[in-house]
Scaffold this active site. Structure first.
Site, PDB file in Angstrom:
ATOM      1  N   HIS A 180      -1.765   6.330   2.305  1.00  0.00           N
ATOM      2  CA  HIS A 180      -1.764   5.376   3.403  1.00  0.00           C
ATOM      3  C   HIS A 180      -1.657   6.189   4.690  1.00  0.00           C
ATOM      4  CE1 HIS A 180      -1.355   1.298   4.949  1.00  0.00           C
ATOM      5  NE2 HIS A 180      -0.647   1.864   5.904  1.00  0.00           N
TER       6      HIS A 180
ATOM      7  N   CYS B 181       0.777  -1.252   0.000  1.00  0.00           N
ATOM      8  CA  CYS B 181       0.000   0.000   0.000  1.00  0.00           C
ATOM      9  C   CYS B 181       0.801   1.292   0.000  1.00  0.00           C
ATOM     10  CB  CYS B 181      -0.931   0.035   1.202  1.00  0.00           C
ATOM     11  SG  CYS B 181      -2.141  -1.289   1.217  1.00  0.00           S
TER      12      CYS B 181
END
Ligand SMILES: *[C@@H]1O[C@H](CO)[C@@H](O)[C@H](O)[C@H]1NC(C)=O
Ligand SMILES: *[C@@H]1O[C@H](CO)[C@@H](O)[C@H](O)[C@H]1NC(C)=O
Ligand SMILES: *[C@@H]1O[C@H](CO)[C@@H](O)[C@H](O)[C@H]1NC(C)=O
Ligand SMILES: *[C@@H]1O[C@H](CO)[C@@H](O)[C@H](O)[C@H]1NC(C)=O
Length: 536
Positions: free
Chosen positions: A124, A70
């Site tokens: 993120h 991510c």
């Protein structure tokens, strides 16, 4: 011919475009979504709303993330720089202080007069976006996070014993869960509220919506399970760890092992396998999560349409990376296999990929995945060339009519605004912009780069997500339309230096004869002699 359909319509409309207001942008980022979608040829998965978006879009069939995890992937495509430039291979540094003060896509739109807004998981969360989703630089006002997100990893999954557990498989009755809602539902509602506000705004908007599913745990409304009866779920076609796979290339999927239902299976570390009946259940829940996600996309696009914004808004849908559903014996991202690096990527551009909808007509009516869909949806325009997520920045800028950032010099740590990716504008048939120098390139010469770090040559507890100081080996991948070639080389995390004469292992897969990448031909070839000079 790729662009034969309604070309004349497109050309006429493009001319009038120059006099129109700037286009808005809706960027939908899905978490851990591989292209298991109807519009990517998946026969099992029900994704009618995303398929409908695709039918009005240009769909890139071969789009790849630069690192299959991510935070590094998101920071890479949101800044338009590769992980070797953001120097983010883990979750633990903020590029502005650690690598360079790189501009982001939303920052660039904000600086060009757009109202920029973030809903859900776009950056993120945590250090990698300075605990603020890169505020204030990227966003006009503070990003929204759904309040029910905090329950994702708590014990909210009803087990067979009737008790609540922190399971991997977590079909829920939404009225029973804390707050009576789920994060992606809340994000859709907030995004719709913001769209409503934007109809009153004099400025164009850039709205990024980051959905959490199908990221683990598979916490989704339980009715979506009915779309996928277990007896209809097949296993991965190649559920074994391939014989010729170098151990450094394998990752032991430690995160699903932490869930209570997986722990109860006593699966051996690092290679497993997961029991066959449970493999089916994981795949069922991933597909059900995708269909649930699809309904959220459907609600959002239908609302956008109702607000008369479909004729003035570019819509992009993509994902940060894929997820292995048992292929090569793996259940995670964290690798260089196509199943983890390949992503959906589609652009709806009003007047370019589809004609502007007539007044009163909807382009994106909500479609119920439970209705049986007899007729096939128009697949949309297809681009087969290999493209990279790092190209999103220049492409979106160009599509919105903003100046495309210049190509980055090497190195580019001192340059705040430049692009490492290509601008993919030629695929949209622009006649009013200078052509990309790659316009006439041979598709066989196009390359998508990905990379993945490892702490050791064999799988161990932190092979999935090594922190920077533990990285000892970096797997650099070249994906062409014909093959994937990966070299795992020594890496010095203090100097950020890869040593290409210190080769730990290699992989070479010919995509035509081995699309799933199970037969490593590296040792049969002059592996080490393949085009090293092509590395970024
Ligand atoms: C980084 O970029 C932002 C946005 O342009 C700017 O406000 C800030 O002053 C820059 N920081 C440094 C250290 O140059
Ligand atoms: C990161 O956040 C902290 C705390 O809000 C702030 O003091 C700092 O200036 C931010 N870093 C940058 C580079 O903007
Ligand atoms: C399951 O498979 C059967 C047999 O192929 C098929 O008739 C049925 O429609 C499938 N069910 C679903 C929900 O896809
Ligand atoms: C897993 O191991 C534990 C302890 O060794 C044992 O009690 C349990 O029965 C095992 N469960 C399964 C599903 O094999």
């Amino acid at each position: 011919m790729m662009f034969s359909r309604s070309t004349h319509v497109i050309v006429c409309i493009t001319a009038s475009f120059l006099f129109m207001d700037p286009l808005n942008v809706l960027l939908i980022i899905v978490d851990d979504l591989r292209p298991t979608l109807g519009c990517y040829g998946d026969k099992l998965v029900r994704s009618p709303n995303i398929d409908q978006l695709a039918s009005h879009s240009l769909v890139f069939q071969n789009a790849f993330a630069q690192q299959a995890v991510c935070a590094p992937s998101r920071v890479s495509f949101l800044t338009g720089r590769r992980p070797d430039t953001t120097r983010l291979y883990d979750f633990n540094s903020y590029w502005r202080v650690h690598a360079g003060n790189f501009s982001t896509i939303p920052q660039y739109f904000k600086e060009n007069g757009y109202v920029t807004m973030s809903v859900g998981k776009v950056f993120h969360p945590g250090i990698s976006s300075n605990h603020s989703d890169d505020s204030p630089y990227s966003w006009s006002f503070p990003p929204y996070h759904p309040s029910s997100e905090k329950y994702e990893n708590t014990k909210t999954c009803r087990g067979e014993d009737g008790e609540l557990h922190a399971n991997l498989l977590c079909p829920v009755d939404v009225v029973d869960v804390p707050e009576g809602t789920l994060p992606d539902k809340q994000s859709t509602e907030q995004a719709i509220r913001l769209l409503e506000k934007m109809t009153m705004s004099a400025s164009p908007f850039f709205l990024a919506v980051g959905y959490h599913k199908p990221h683990i745990p598979f916490r989704y409304p339980k009715e979506f399970q009915k779309l996928y009866p277990l007896e209809n779920i097949t296993l991965a076609p190649d559920p074994q760890v391939p014989d010729g796979l170098p151990p450094v290339a394998y990752n032991p999927w430690m995160d699903i092992r932490q869930r209570e239902d997986i722990q109860a299976l006593n699966i051996s570390v690092p290679y497993g396998p997961v029991p066959v009946d449970f493999q089916r259940k994981i795949r069922q829940s991933y597909f059900a999560s995708v269909s649930y996600l699809d309904t959220q996309v459907g609600r959002l696009l239908s609302a956008l349409d109702d607000l008369q914004l479909a004729s003035s808004t570019i819509i992009v849908l993509t994902s940060d990376h894929g997820w292995a559903l048992g292929e090569h014996g793996e259940w995670a991202k964290y690798s260089n296999f196509d199943v983890t690096t390949r992503v959906p990527l589609m652009f709806y551009v009003p007047g370019r990929t589809a004609s502007v909808p007539e007044a009163g007509k909807k382009l994106f009516p909500y479609l119920d995945p439970f209705d049986s869909l007899s007729e096939l949806m128009d697949p949309g325009r297809q681009a087969m060339d290999l493209v990279e997520l790092v190209s999103l920045f220049p492409t979106l800028a160009g599509l919105a009519g903003l100046q495309v950032p210049p190509r980055c010099p090497i190195p580019s740590f001192h340059v705040e605004l430049c692009r490492e990716g290509r601008k993919l504008l030629k695929y949209f048939r622009y006649h009013d912009l200078e052509e990309d120098p790659y316009f006439h390139s041979n598709p066989r010469e196009l390359i998508a780069y990905s990379q993945y770090p490892r702490p050791a040559d064999s799988p161990q507890w932190n092979s999935d997500k090594p922190t920077l100081k533990d990285i000892k080996v970096m797997g650099y991948s070249i994906r062409t339309i014909d093959y994937r070639y990966t070299v795992w080389v020594g890496f010095n995390p203090d100097e950020f230096l890869a040593n290409f004469s210190d080769i730990h292992a290699g992989e070479l897969y010919f995509v035509g004869s081995d699309p799933l990448q199970d037969h490593n031909m590296y040792n049969d070839s002059q592996g080490g002699e393949l085009p090293r000079s092509l590395m970024p």
